[in-house]
Scaffold this active site. Structure first.
Site, PDB file in Angstrom:
ATOM      1  N   ARG A  26       0.832  -1.211   0.000  1.00 27.80           N
ATOM      2  CA  ARG A  26       0.000   0.000   0.000  1.00 27.80           C
ATOM      3  C   ARG A  26       0.862   1.256   0.000  1.00 27.80           C
ATOM      4  O   ARG A  26       0.376   2.339  -0.262  1.00 27.80           O
ATOM      5  CB  ARG A  26      -0.993  -0.039   1.149  1.00 27.80           C
ATOM      6  CG  ARG A  26      -0.404  -0.107   2.498  1.00 27.80           C
ATOM      7  CD  ARG A  26      -1.418  -0.458   3.545  1.00 27.80           C
ATOM      8  NE  ARG A  26      -1.771  -1.875   3.477  1.00 27.80           N
ATOM      9  CZ  ARG A  26      -2.549  -2.498   4.334  1.00 27.80           C
ATOM     10  NH1 ARG A  26      -3.107  -1.828   5.304  1.00 27.80           N
ATOM     11  NH2 ARG A  26      -2.811  -3.775   4.228  1.00 27.80           N
ATOM     12  N   GLY A 180     -25.877  12.902   6.602  1.00 30.95           N
ATOM     13  CA  GLY A 180     -24.905  13.280   7.631  1.00 30.95           C
ATOM     14  C   GLY A 180     -25.135  12.638   8.996  1.00 30.95           C
ATOM     15  O   GLY A 180     -26.253  12.254   9.353  1.00 30.95           O
ATOM     16  N   CYS A 183     -27.461  14.735  11.078  1.00 32.27           N
ATOM     17  CA  CYS A 183     -28.513  15.329  10.258  1.00 32.27           C
ATOM     18  C   CYS A 183     -29.841  14.628  10.543  1.00 32.27           C
ATOM     19  O   CYS A 183     -29.889  13.408  10.658  1.00 32.27           O
ATOM     20  CB  CYS A 183     -28.111  15.112   8.803  1.00 32.27           C
ATOM     21  SG  CYS A 183     -29.426  15.425   7.679  1.00 32.27           S
ATOM     22  N   THR A 185     -32.679  15.673   8.637  1.00 38.39           N
ATOM     23  CA  THR A 185     -33.533  16.111   7.521  1.00 38.39           C
ATOM     24  C   THR A 185     -34.475  14.993   7.047  1.00 38.39           C
ATOM     25  O   THR A 185     -35.652  15.233   6.778  1.00 38.39           O
ATOM     26  CB  THR A 185     -32.657  16.608   6.350  1.00 38.39           C
ATOM     27  OG1 THR A 185     -31.982  17.778   6.789  1.00 38.39           O
ATOM     28  CG2 THR A 185     -33.478  16.923   5.112  1.00 38.39           C
ATOM     29  N   GLY A 217     -20.976  13.966   3.303  1.00 31.48           N
ATOM     30  CA  GLY A 217     -21.797  13.387   4.365  1.00 31.48           C
ATOM     31  C   GLY A 217     -21.999  11.898   4.223  1.00 31.48           C
ATOM     32  O   GLY A 217     -21.953  11.331   3.130  1.00 31.48           O
ATOM     33  N   MET A 282     -25.331  21.749  11.844  1.00 34.73           N
ATOM     34  CA  MET A 282     -25.384  23.199  11.684  1.00 34.73           C
ATOM     35  C   MET A 282     -26.812  23.712  11.533  1.00 34.73           C
ATOM     36  O   MET A 282     -27.046  24.917  11.476  1.00 34.73           O
ATOM     37  CB  MET A 282     -24.496  23.634  10.499  1.00 34.73           C
ATOM     38  CG  MET A 282     -23.020  23.316  10.698  1.00 34.73           C
ATOM     39  SD  MET A 282     -22.377  23.855  12.307  1.00 34.73           S
ATOM     40  CE  MET A 282     -22.376  25.637  12.094  1.00 34.73           C
ATOM     41  N   TYR A 298     -40.727  29.732  12.425  1.00 29.36           N
ATOM     42  CA  TYR A 298     -41.327  28.967  11.331  1.00 29.36           C
ATOM     43  C   TYR A 298     -40.532  27.719  10.975  1.00 29.36           C
ATOM     44  O   TYR A 298     -40.913  26.960  10.117  1.00 29.36           O
ATOM     45  CB  TYR A 298     -41.418  29.860  10.077  1.00 29.36           C
ATOM     46  CG  TYR A 298     -40.093  30.428   9.661  1.00 29.36           C
ATOM     47  CD1 TYR A 298     -39.226  29.713   8.837  1.00 29.36           C
ATOM     48  CD2 TYR A 298     -39.668  31.676  10.133  1.00 29.36           C
ATOM     49  CE1 TYR A 298     -37.988  30.209   8.490  1.00 29.36           C
ATOM     50  CE2 TYR A 298     -38.425  32.176   9.783  1.00 29.36           C
ATOM     51  CZ  TYR A 298     -37.596  31.440   8.971  1.00 29.36           C
ATOM     52  OH  TYR A 298     -36.359  31.933   8.645  1.00 29.36           O
TER      53      TYR A 298
HETATM   54  P1  5GP Z   1     -20.959  13.603   8.210  1.00 25.14           P
HETATM   55  O1  5GP Z   1     -19.597  13.526   7.612  1.00 25.14           O
HETATM   56  O2  5GP Z   1     -20.928  14.048   9.636  1.00 25.14           O
HETATM   57  O3  5GP Z   1     -21.751  12.351   8.019  1.00 25.14           O
HETATM   58  O4  5GP Z   1     -21.753  14.714   7.374  1.00 25.14           O
HETATM   59  C1  5GP Z   1     -21.295  16.040   7.305  1.00 25.14           C
HETATM   60  C2  5GP Z   1     -22.272  16.860   6.505  1.00 25.14           C
HETATM   61  O5  5GP Z   1     -23.583  16.858   7.112  1.00 25.14           O
HETATM   62  C3  5GP Z   1     -21.949  18.334   6.418  1.00 25.14           C
HETATM   63  O6  5GP Z   1     -20.903  18.622   5.542  1.00 25.14           O
HETATM   64  C4  5GP Z   1     -23.282  18.929   5.989  1.00 25.14           C
HETATM   65  O7  5GP Z   1     -23.490  18.821   4.605  1.00 25.14           O
HETATM   66  C5  5GP Z   1     -24.280  18.030   6.697  1.00 25.14           C
HETATM   67  N1  5GP Z   1     -24.834  18.682   7.896  1.00 25.14           N
HETATM   68  C6  5GP Z   1     -24.180  19.336   8.888  1.00 25.14           C
HETATM   69  N2  5GP Z   1     -25.031  19.769   9.826  1.00 25.14           N
HETATM   70  C7  5GP Z   1     -26.261  19.432   9.427  1.00 25.14           C
HETATM   71  C8  5GP Z   1     -27.565  19.637   9.968  1.00 25.14           C
HETATM   72  O8  5GP Z   1     -27.784  20.186  11.044  1.00 25.14           O
HETATM   73  N3  5GP Z   1     -28.603  19.142   9.215  1.00 25.14           N
HETATM   74  C9  5GP Z   1     -28.399  18.541   8.018  1.00 25.14           C
HETATM   75  N4  5GP Z   1     -29.467  18.151   7.330  1.00 25.14           N
HETATM   76  N5  5GP Z   1     -27.186  18.287   7.510  1.00 25.14           N
HETATM   77  C10 5GP Z   1     -26.132  18.739   8.191  1.00 25.14           C
END
Ligand code: 5GP
Length: 358
Positions: A26, A180, A183, A185, A217, A282, A298
Site C-alpha cells: 500500500r 450526515g 442530520c 432532515t 456526508g 449546523m 417557522y
Molecule cells: P458527516 O460527515 O458528519 O456524516 O456529514 C457532514 C455533513 O452533514 C456536512 O458537511 C453537511 O453537509 C451536513 N450537515 C451538517 N449539519 C447538518 C444539519 O444540522 N442538518 C443537516 N441536514 N445536515 C447537516
C-alpha cells in the site's frame, strides 16, 4: 404522484470486489490528485479529503493540521475577518475554502474577508437545500464577482441540479442531502437520496460538463470514504469522522461512568473517567442558538446534538483514514487514487461486516 422504482444505493449496500493486482504494498499507492477547473484559473493539488464547514470541524486550527498532510478545510460560515486576524497559526491558503451562506450580510462578510486575504482562492457557497432559484442566482452573482476563484456550491443530489449549478458558475458541486451523522432532515422532512447513488449520478453529470463534485456526508469509516471515491467523487467531505479532536476547539468534558463492576474491597460501584466533546449539526437547535441567538418560529431543527468521545490530535485519525484508502487501492489494483473509480466494481451485499464482537 409518481414513484421512481430504480433501486438507489447507500455505502452500506455495497462492497468492493477485489481484483488481481500487481501492487506489492500500500506504500506504493499515491493518494494525491491534481485538478484544473471549468471556470477558475487556479488549480488544485492535494489529497482530496475535506473537513466540513461545521462547528468543531471547519476551524483554522483544523486547516493548520490538515494542510500539513495535504488535506483541505472548508471553514465555518461564521468566521469573520476578525477571526483571521486573531489566528496565530500557519496554514496553506490553497487548501482552504472561505464559506458563505446566501444572505446580503453573508456576501458582505465574504467580500470583506477576500479583500483582506487575496491569497484565498476557493469559496464554498453552502446551503442545506440547493434547489431554490435564489441559490442558483446567488451562485451566478458570486461567479461574476470572482471570475477566477474556485467556486464550490451545494448541496444537491440529482444530475439535473448538478448541471444547473455548474452552468450557473460552480466549479465543484457539493452532493448530499440527509446522509450526515448529525442530520435529521430525512426524519423531519422525508427528503433525501441514498448517498452512493447520488455520488454516481451527480459525478457523471458534473464530469460531462468538465466540472467536479464533493461527496458530502454519510461516511462512517475509511471504507465509506474509499467507496465515495470509487463511485466517482473528486473530493470527499467529512464531518463526524473529523469531529472530537483537539483542532475542533470544542470544550472537552470529563464524566465519570460506571464501569459495571463493584470494588472487591468496599463493594462500592466503580467509575472511570470518560472524556467527550459536544458535536452538533449546523441546522440543530444548538447551532441556531449559537449563531442566530434563537431558532426562528417557522422552522424546526434538522440537526442533532450529540456527545462524542474526545479523540486527541486529528492527524492520528487522518493516518488511519489514508491507510484504509491505500489498502482499498491495493485490493482493487489501483496504483493511485485517480484510477480507483476505474478499478471499482461494487457488489451488492446484505451484510457489511461481522459485528459479533463489535
Ligand atoms: P458527516 O460527515 O458528519 O456524516 O456529514 C457532514 C455533513 O452533514 C456536512 O458537511 C453537511 O453537509 C451536513 N450537515 C451538517 N449539519 C447538518 C444539519 O444540522 N442538518 C443537516 N441536514 N445536515 C447537516
Amino acid at each position: 404522484m409518481r414513484i421512481e422504482a430504480d433501486l438507489k444505493l447507500d455505502f452500506s449496500d455495497v462492497l468492493f470486489r477485489p481484483k488481481r493486482s500487481t501492487l506489492k504494498s500500500r506504500k506504493e499507492v499515491d493518494l494525491n490528485r491534481e485538478y484544473t477547473f471549468k471556470y477558475s484559473k487556479h488549480s488544485y493539488q492535494g489529497i482530496p479529503i475535506m473537513a466540513a464547514n461545521m462547528d468543531g470541524v471547519g476551524t483554522l486550527k483544523m486547516a493548520e493540521s490538515l494542510s500539513q498532510k495535504g488535506l483541505f478545510t472548508c471553514l465555518v460560515k461564521s468566521y469573520t475577518l476578525a477571526d483571521f486576524k486573531t489566528f496565530k497559526g500557519t496554514y496553506d491558503p490553497r487548501l482552504i475554502a472561505v464559506s458563505t451562506g446566501t444572505s446580503d450580510k453573508d456576501l458582505d462578510n465574504l467580500q470583506e474577508i477576500l479583500k483582506a486575504h487575496p491569497e484565498f482562492h476557493t469559496i464554498c457557497i453552502d446551503v442545506a437545500n440547493g434547489y431554490s432559484e435564489h441559490f442558483g442566482d446567488y451562485v451566478a452573482r458570486v461567479r461574476k464577482l470572482y471570475p477566477d476563484h474556485i467556486l464550490i456550491a451545494g448541496n444537491v443530489v440529482t444530475a439535473d441540479m448538478t448541471q444547473e449549478l455548474v452552468l450557473r458558475g460552480a466549479d465543484i458541486v457539493k452532493v448530499g442531502i440527509g446522509p450526515g451523522s448529525v442530520c435529521t432532515t430525512r426524519i423531519q422532512t422525508g427528503v433525501g437520496y441514498p448517498q452512493l447513488s447520488a455520488i454516481i449520478e451527480c459525478a457523471d453529470a458534473a464530469h460531462g460538463l468538465g466540472a467536479h463534485i464533493i461527496a458530502d456526508g454519510g461516511c462512517t469509516c475509511p471504507g465509506d470514504v474509499a467507496k465515495a471515491f470509487g463511485a466517482g467523487a473528486d473530493f470527499v467531505m467529512l464531518g463526524g469522522m473529523l469531529a472530537g479532536h483537539d483542532e475542533g476547539e470544542g470544550q472537552i468534558v470529563t464524566k465519570h461512568e460506571f464501569t459495571g463492576d463493584l470494588d472487591p474491597q468496599s463493594h462500592q460501584m466503580m467509575f472511570e473517567p470518560y472524556q467527550y466533546v459536544e458535536f452538533y449539526g449546523m441546522s440543530s437547535d444548538t447551532a441556531m442558538k449559537k449563531h442566530k441567538g434563537e431558532m426562528a418560529d417557522y422552522r424546526s431543527s434538522e440537526g442533532r446534538t450529540v456527545k462524542i468521545p474526545y479523540r486527541g490530535p486529528v492527524l492520528a485519525t487522518v493516518k488511519d483514514i489514508l491507510g484504509g484508502i491505500r489498502s482499498t487501492c491495493t485490493y482493487v489494483g489501483a496504483e493511485n487514487l485517480k484510477s480507483l473509480s476505474k478499478c471499482t466494481t461494487f457488489i451488492r451485499v446484505a451484510r457489511q461486516f461481522n459485528d459479533v464482537f463489535a
